[in-house]
Design an enzyme around this catalytic site. Structure first.
Site, PDB file in Angstrom:
ATOM      1  N   GLN A  39       0.881  -1.165   0.000  1.00 55.07           N
ATOM      2  CA  GLN A  39       0.000   0.000   0.000  1.00 55.07           C
ATOM      3  C   GLN A  39       0.919   1.216   0.000  1.00 55.07           C
ATOM      4  OE1 GLN A  39      -3.226   0.664  -0.234  1.00 55.07           O
ATOM      5  NE2 GLN A  39      -3.024   2.821   0.267  1.00 55.07           N
ATOM      6  N   GLN A  41       0.345   4.617  -1.121  1.00 54.48           N
ATOM      7  CA  GLN A  41      -0.106   5.977  -0.849  1.00 54.48           C
ATOM      8  C   GLN A  41       0.003   6.258   0.648  1.00 54.48           C
ATOM      9  OE1 GLN A  41      -4.111   6.750  -2.261  1.00 54.48           O
ATOM     10  NE2 GLN A  41      -3.871   8.928  -2.109  1.00 54.48           N
ATOM     11  N   PRO A 166      -7.533  -3.065   5.622  1.00 51.95           N
ATOM     12  CA  PRO A 166      -8.216  -2.081   6.483  1.00 51.95           C
ATOM     13  C   PRO A 166      -8.902  -0.940   5.743  1.00 51.95           C
ATOM     14  CG  PRO A 166      -5.842  -1.718   6.517  1.00 51.95           C
ATOM     15  CD  PRO A 166      -6.074  -2.908   5.633  1.00 51.95           C
ATOM     16  N   GLY A 168     -11.201   0.816   2.243  1.00 45.68           N
ATOM     17  CA  GLY A 168     -12.310   0.506   1.345  1.00 45.68           C
ATOM     18  C   GLY A 168     -11.819   0.122  -0.034  1.00 45.68           C
ATOM     19  N   GLY A 169     -10.916   0.947  -0.574  1.00 42.52           N
ATOM     20  CA  GLY A 169     -10.390   0.664  -1.907  1.00 42.52           C
ATOM     21  C   GLY A 169      -9.147   1.496  -2.167  1.00 42.52           C
ATOM     22  N   GLU A 171      -7.039   2.852  -5.655  1.00 44.50           N
ATOM     23  CA  GLU A 171      -7.245   2.953  -7.102  1.00 44.50           C
ATOM     24  C   GLU A 171      -6.008   2.623  -7.926  1.00 44.50           C
ATOM     25  OE1 GLU A 171      -6.105   7.141  -5.629  1.00 44.50           O
ATOM     26  OE2 GLU A 171      -7.337   5.505  -4.883  1.00 44.50           O
ATOM     27  N   ASN A 172      -5.238   1.618  -7.559  1.00 48.21           N
ATOM     28  CA  ASN A 172      -4.048   1.274  -8.336  1.00 48.21           C
ATOM     29  C   ASN A 172      -4.453   1.041  -9.798  1.00 48.21           C
ATOM     30  OD1 ASN A 172      -2.467   1.214  -5.894  1.00 48.21           O
ATOM     31  ND2 ASN A 172      -3.477  -0.722  -5.440  1.00 48.21           N
ATOM     32  N   HIS A 195     -16.369   5.216  -7.500  1.00 51.35           N
ATOM     33  CA  HIS A 195     -15.367   6.171  -7.012  1.00 51.35           C
ATOM     34  C   HIS A 195     -13.973   5.781  -7.520  1.00 51.35           C
ATOM     35  CE1 HIS A 195     -13.613   9.144  -4.257  1.00 51.35           C
ATOM     36  NE2 HIS A 195     -12.640   8.258  -4.095  1.00 51.35           N
ATOM     37  N   GLU A 196     -13.637   4.495  -7.383  1.00 50.14           N
ATOM     38  CA  GLU A 196     -12.301   4.048  -7.803  1.00 50.14           C
ATOM     39  C   GLU A 196     -12.151   4.143  -9.319  1.00 50.14           C
ATOM     40  OE1 GLU A 196     -10.579   3.905  -5.255  1.00 50.14           O
ATOM     41  OE2 GLU A 196     -12.114   3.500  -3.763  1.00 50.14           O
ATOM     42  N   HIS A 199     -11.255   7.615 -10.452  1.00 52.73           N
ATOM     43  CA  HIS A 199      -9.836   7.966 -10.284  1.00 52.73           C
ATOM     44  C   HIS A 199      -9.028   7.695 -11.568  1.00 52.73           C
ATOM     45  CE1 HIS A 199      -9.116   9.422  -6.293  1.00 52.73           C
ATOM     46  NE2 HIS A 199      -9.702   8.408  -5.700  1.00 52.73           N
ATOM     47  N   GLU A 218      -9.187  14.055  -4.995  1.00 53.16           N
ATOM     48  CA  GLU A 218     -10.417  13.518  -4.397  1.00 53.16           C
ATOM     49  C   GLU A 218     -11.666  14.357  -4.645  1.00 53.16           C
ATOM     50  OE1 GLU A 218     -10.679  10.605  -3.581  1.00 53.16           O
ATOM     51  OE2 GLU A 218      -8.643   9.954  -3.126  1.00 53.16           O
ATOM     52  N   ASP A 276      -0.269  11.186   5.306  1.00 55.39           N
ATOM     53  CA  ASP A 276      -1.439  10.395   5.705  1.00 55.39           C
ATOM     54  C   ASP A 276      -2.115  10.970   6.945  1.00 55.39           C
ATOM     55  OD1 ASP A 276      -1.306   8.675   3.662  1.00 55.39           O
ATOM     56  OD2 ASP A 276      -0.543   6.960   4.772  1.00 55.39           O
ATOM     57  N   TYR A 284     -12.232  15.451   0.190  1.00 57.32           N
ATOM     58  CA  TYR A 284     -13.288  14.741  -0.538  1.00 57.32           C
ATOM     59  C   TYR A 284     -14.534  15.617  -0.675  1.00 57.32           C
ATOM     60  CZ  TYR A 284     -10.706  10.346   0.134  1.00 57.32           C
ATOM     61  OH  TYR A 284      -9.751   9.360   0.103  1.00 57.32           O
ATOM     62  N   LYS A 470     -12.279  -4.126   8.296  1.00 56.63           N
ATOM     63  CA  LYS A 470     -12.159  -2.792   7.717  1.00 56.63           C
ATOM     64  C   LYS A 470     -12.265  -1.743   8.828  1.00 56.63           C
ATOM     65  CE  LYS A 470     -14.190   0.270   4.302  1.00 56.63           C
ATOM     66  NZ  LYS A 470     -15.303   0.535   3.411  1.00 56.63           N
ATOM     67  N   LYS A 472     -13.133   1.356   8.915  1.00 59.55           N
ATOM     68  CA  LYS A 472     -14.334   2.195   8.935  1.00 59.55           C
ATOM     69  C   LYS A 472     -15.500   1.526   9.671  1.00 59.55           C
ATOM     70  CE  LYS A 472     -17.785   3.906   5.681  1.00 59.55           C
ATOM     71  NZ  LYS A 472     -18.264   3.792   4.307  1.00 59.55           N
TER      72      LYS A 472
END
Length: 522
Positions: A39, A41, A166, A168-169, A171-172, A195-196, A199, A218, A276, A284, A470, A472
């Protein structure tokens, strides 16, 4: 060789200090083999491979990955081939920023779901993934292309991550990583992928040059997502979803204080600060409001859609600043530049970017009211001391889609605890809600169960927390249990001790803090 070590962690870190996450078998869906994913980002890929780890630099890449027999490697790349000795060769032929390079290795298989899309998942999830997304992605991609111009990445595949993922998504490009929580069994969460997909134009193709202007990724993606959603599902449903987003922004600003410096669109990231740690709802939803304001200044949806296509075409494969974006907007609409729209008192572009607080302009979400009103009225009926069953039975919720049900449950939660016995009757009346596999509904139903101290349904809270990790969904439920009765606190301790090994180490540490336990050392 894949191993079961977890990535080293900073005690207070919001994200791993290394992007490479090693999962033990119990953290996967199949529970048989370990798994590894990266991951990147925002600034983590610098410890994965040597790079200029800034979104201002874009490059193509190739990679050769050898993995043990019985494992498959996948990457965010435009082409890949498997060679002998279980070696995979990947090439990304389009320039991308470092944070979009991603690798996953595990017991992974695939199934086609469209002419340029396939789903990837562990074998035990692949059938569910295929059933959920067959034919769906192509529809969203086609609408996106119609609105924003060609889809340049070749394939759009989705990798369903293990339940401990952990986020939601992510966007790779060519291969979005998503939570398996999207597999609701009835396609009721497929629109989350819009959403993804958005991107692909905003973020991946036109990228913020610095993380201090993350809203360029975003805010434009939220706007694009809601444009696609309006085309596919209509404006009433999209406005209802946007109202949910606005409520989250309100909640965030109430929690942090409107004047908090992170509630600006242009954030100053000091040296030594992890970008981060600046992540929140502002880029957003406030970003979405600013893009909506630009559309409002234009006053014609078709003209603004044409501007977005021209914007993508102008800056594709580049990294840009807000000044580039707004300069291009004023050049594209010289009549607006002549009017001086960038300095209308109270709505100055400078104020949007550099002043913290609530957006000066809010898009009109009134088309959503036709869906909100019946949900509000139904929630009122359920909160009454004596239930008017005739009025309740007259409302048919079978056709309500996810965000209308979410809105209804949010209202019920706000009115909770309900009068004695009402929640049990609500549970029996709507198995579509109380027995849902849709994670958004499950989260809210579990919150209602805890707020009303409905011990008879505590097992649903436990089952949901056992099924996924997850952040969230997990953290709000532990907060609700810890703030509840003795029985709810006992449930929190029992559930956490049973599920801790299957959670991402960050999420474990967040839960430990909520429960007042010692935070684990790396």
């Amino acid at each position: 060789q894949l191993c079961q070590h977890r990535a080293p962690m900073g005690e207070e870190a919001g994200t791993p200090l290394t992007p490479v996450c090693w999962l033990a078998p119990e953290q996967t869906a199949g529970k048989q083999k370990p798994y590894m994913y990266t991951q990147g980002q925002a600034v983590l890929n610098r410890s994965f491979f040597p790079c200029f780890d800034t979104p201002s630099v874009k490059f193509t890449y190739s990679a050769t990955v050898t993995v043990p027999e019985g494992f498959t490697a996948v990457m965010s790349a435009t082409s890949w081939e498997k060679q002998k000795d279980n070696t995979f060769v990947f090439k990304m032929s389009q320039p991308i920023p470092s944070y979009l390079i991603a690798l996953a290795v595990g017991d992974i298989v695939s199934a086609d779901v469209g002419p340029r899309s396939r789903v990837w998942a562990e074998p035990c999830l692949i059938e569910a993934a295929k059933k959920e997304y067959d034919g769906v992605i192509e529809e969203f991609l086609t609408v996106g292309e119609k609105l924003f111009g060609p889809y340049v990445w070749g394939r759009y595949d989705i990798l369903f991550m293990p339940p401990s993922f952990p986020f939601g998504g992510m966007e790779n490009p060519c291969l979005t990583f998503v939570t398996p929580c999207l597999l609701a069994g009835d396609r009721s969460l497929v629109d989350v992928i819009i959403h993804e997909i958005s991107h692909s134009w905003f973020g991946n193709l036109v990228t913020n040059a610095t993380w201090g202007e993350f809203w360029l990724n975003e805010g434009f993606t939220m706007y694009a997502q809601r444009r696609i959603s309006t085309e596919v599902y209509g404006s009433a449903y999209t406005c209802l979803e946007a109202a949910t987003g606005r409520a989250l922004l309100r909640q965030h600003m109430d929690n942090t204080g409107e004047d908090h410096p992170l509630n600006k669109l242009r954030v100053v990231i000091e040296p030594g600060v992890n970008p981060d740690d600046t992540y929140n709802e502002t880029p957003y939803e406030k970003g979405y409001c600013f893009v909506s304001y630009l559309a409002h200044l234009v006053g014609d949806q078709n003209k603004f859609d044409a501007f977005l296509q021209a914007y993508v075409n102008q800056f594709k494969f580049q990294s840009i600043t807000a000044d580039d974006t707004l300069g291009f907007f004023l050049e594209y609409f010289p009549e607006l530049k002549e009017k001086g729209v960038e300095s209308i008192p109270g709505f100055e572009f400078d104020r949007w970017l550099n002043t913290p607080g609530w957006p000066p302009y809010l898009p009109d979400l009134s088309p959503g009211e036709q869906l909100m009103k019946p949900a509000d009225e139904l929630a009122e009926l359920w909160a009454a001391d004596s239930l008017n069953m005739e009025a309740i039975e007259a409302v048919d919720i079978t056709a309500w889609r996810t965000y209308q049900l979410v809105y209804f449950l949010d209202q019920v939660l706000q009115k909770s605890p309900l009068p004695e016995g009402n929640v049990e009757r609500l549970s029996n009346m709507y198995p579509k809600i109380s027995k849902a596999l849709n994670a958004e509904l499950r989260l809210r139903w579990c919150q209602i169960v805890l707020k009303n101290n409905l011990e008879a349904e505590y097992s649903k809270v436990k089952d949901f927390l056992h099924s996924q990790g997850k952040q969230k969904y997990t953290l709000p439920l532990y907060r609700a249990m810890w703030g509840g009765s003795e029985a709810a606190r006992a449930l929190a301790m029992e559930t956490f001790s049973a599920t801790a090994p299957q959670l991402h180490v960050n999420v474990q540490n967040y839960v430990r803090k909520i429960l007042g336990l010692e935070v684990a050392e790396a």
